[in-house]
Scaffold this active site. Structure first.
Site, PDB file in Angstrom:
ATOM      1  N   ASP A  60     -38.282 -39.142 -91.200  1.00 25.74           N
ATOM      2  CA  ASP A  60     -38.446 -37.968 -90.347  1.00 25.74           C
ATOM      3  C   ASP A  60     -37.066 -37.643 -89.805  1.00 25.74           C
ATOM      4  O   ASP A  60     -36.461 -38.456 -89.093  1.00 25.74           O
ATOM      5  CB  ASP A  60     -39.416 -38.312 -89.215  1.00 25.74           C
ATOM      6  CG  ASP A  60     -39.592 -37.195 -88.194  1.00 25.74           C
ATOM      7  OD1 ASP A  60     -38.852 -36.183 -88.257  1.00 25.74           O
ATOM      8  OD2 ASP A  60     -40.458 -37.344 -87.309  1.00 25.74           O
ATOM      9  N   SER A 141     -29.023 -20.164 -93.596  1.00 25.90           N
ATOM     10  CA  SER A 141     -29.822 -19.024 -94.050  1.00 25.90           C
ATOM     11  C   SER A 141     -29.028 -17.741 -93.836  1.00 25.90           C
ATOM     12  O   SER A 141     -28.171 -17.673 -92.941  1.00 25.90           O
ATOM     13  CB  SER A 141     -31.123 -18.942 -93.250  1.00 25.90           C
ATOM     14  OG  SER A 141     -31.792 -17.706 -93.462  1.00 25.90           O
ATOM     15  N   TYR A 154     -36.405 -18.937 -85.662  1.00 28.17           N
ATOM     16  CA  TYR A 154     -35.965 -19.594 -86.907  1.00 28.17           C
ATOM     17  C   TYR A 154     -34.523 -19.193 -87.199  1.00 28.17           C
ATOM     18  O   TYR A 154     -33.662 -20.034 -87.469  1.00 28.17           O
ATOM     19  CB  TYR A 154     -36.869 -19.206 -88.079  1.00 28.17           C
ATOM     20  CG  TYR A 154     -36.283 -19.618 -89.408  1.00 28.17           C
ATOM     21  CD1 TYR A 154     -36.422 -20.925 -89.869  1.00 28.17           C
ATOM     22  CD2 TYR A 154     -35.560 -18.711 -90.191  1.00 28.17           C
ATOM     23  CE1 TYR A 154     -35.852 -21.315 -91.075  1.00 28.17           C
ATOM     24  CE2 TYR A 154     -34.991 -19.093 -91.391  1.00 28.17           C
ATOM     25  CZ  TYR A 154     -35.138 -20.392 -91.829  1.00 28.17           C
ATOM     26  OH  TYR A 154     -34.566 -20.773 -93.025  1.00 28.17           O
ATOM     27  N   LYS A 158     -30.895 -21.428 -87.393  1.00 30.94           N
ATOM     28  CA  LYS A 158     -29.935 -21.429 -88.495  1.00 30.94           C
ATOM     29  C   LYS A 158     -28.569 -20.917 -88.029  1.00 30.94           C
ATOM     30  O   LYS A 158     -27.529 -21.310 -88.564  1.00 30.94           O
ATOM     31  CB  LYS A 158     -30.463 -20.597 -89.659  1.00 30.94           C
ATOM     32  CG  LYS A 158     -31.698 -21.208 -90.327  1.00 30.94           C
ATOM     33  CD  LYS A 158     -31.411 -22.595 -90.872  1.00 30.94           C
ATOM     34  CE  LYS A 158     -32.569 -23.141 -91.686  1.00 30.94           C
ATOM     35  NZ  LYS A 158     -32.271 -24.485 -92.255  1.00 30.94           N
TER      36      LYS A 158
END
Length: 251
Positions: A60, A141, A154, A158
């Protein structure tokens, strides 16, 4: 000779998507890879494709203990670690930002940002001690610099990776550690539906290509090829770069 002969890498999120593709591409270039994923079935499936070069380690990325275990496992199996690919990532489903729950927000930052923080903290000391340099590749991204509605947090996660990549490159360059990130366009992986909020179909994919000069969404091998280059000696003087692999989307 492969472009990564004699190298050893850790690739997180190696059980699917970019991570599986990167692991296999690295192996194809002569690299030994510890394939790390919280999904044991996925990670083991990746390893079965090339068991002579790949080994699976369940982890993890949000756990510092798991990172220590992964570093120890890679060194025990392969003797060294030259390359770290922080690929593991997650997202919530594209939706109005005020509908994003605190739990969704926390998970995105834990996996996408804390995972990179813990990975770098675990990997860098052994690279400095070895004294031979190394490579960190972060998967960011296009949303880091061209954020759009529906994935605000999100994209922000990034953006943090994008910024940290430059800071890490500046800090550890004197140790000949190169740090770069790859910034892909939306790609036909398991996260397509989460990113777009719609089913992954040819018709829906076309909806996301009108503003892409090259006229298509991304493919996994677009990203894996960029990672191989960045990990290889061909990129030996490239650091602190956030490479957009997006068919011109961010122009």
């Amino acid at each position: 000779m492969g472009r990564l002969d004699g190298k050893v890498a850790i690739v997180t999120g190696g059980g699917s998507g970019f991570g599986a593709g990167i692991s296999l591409a690295f192996a194809g270039e002569g690299c030994k890879v510890l394939v790390c994923d919280i999904n044991a079935a996925g990670g083991e499936a990746t390893v079965k494709s090339d068991p002579s070069s790949l080994a699976f380690h369940k982890m993890d990325v949000t756990s510092s203990a798991d990172w220590k275990s992964a570093i120890s496992s890679a060194i025990e199996k392969f003797g060294r670690i030259d390359i770290l690919v922080n690929n593991a990532g997650t997202s919530y489903i594209n939706k109005p930002t005020v509908e994003v729950t605190e739990e969704e927000f926390q998970k995105v930052f834990d996996v996408n940002v804390k995972g990179v923080y813990l990975g770098c903290n675990a990997w860098v000391p052994q690279a400095i001690e070895r004294g031979e340099g190394g490579v960190i590749i972060n998967i960011a991204s296009v949303g880091a610099t061209r954020p759009r509605p529906g994935l605000v947090w999100y994209n922000a996660s990034k953006g943090a990776v994008w910024n940290a990549t430059k800071g890490l490159a500046a800090e550890y360059g004197p140790h000949q550690i190169r740090v770069n990130s790859i910034c892909p366009l939306v790609t036909g992986t398991g996260l397509f539906s989460a990113f777009t909020g719609m089913e992954d179909t040819p018709e829906n994919r076309k909806k996301f290509t009108s503003n892409v000069p090259m006229g298509r969404i991304g493919e996994v091998d677009d990203v894996t090829a960029a990672c191989v280059f960045m990990a290889s000696s061909e990129a030996k003087f490239i650091t602190g770069v956030n490479l957009e692999v997006d068919g011109g989307r961010c122009i």
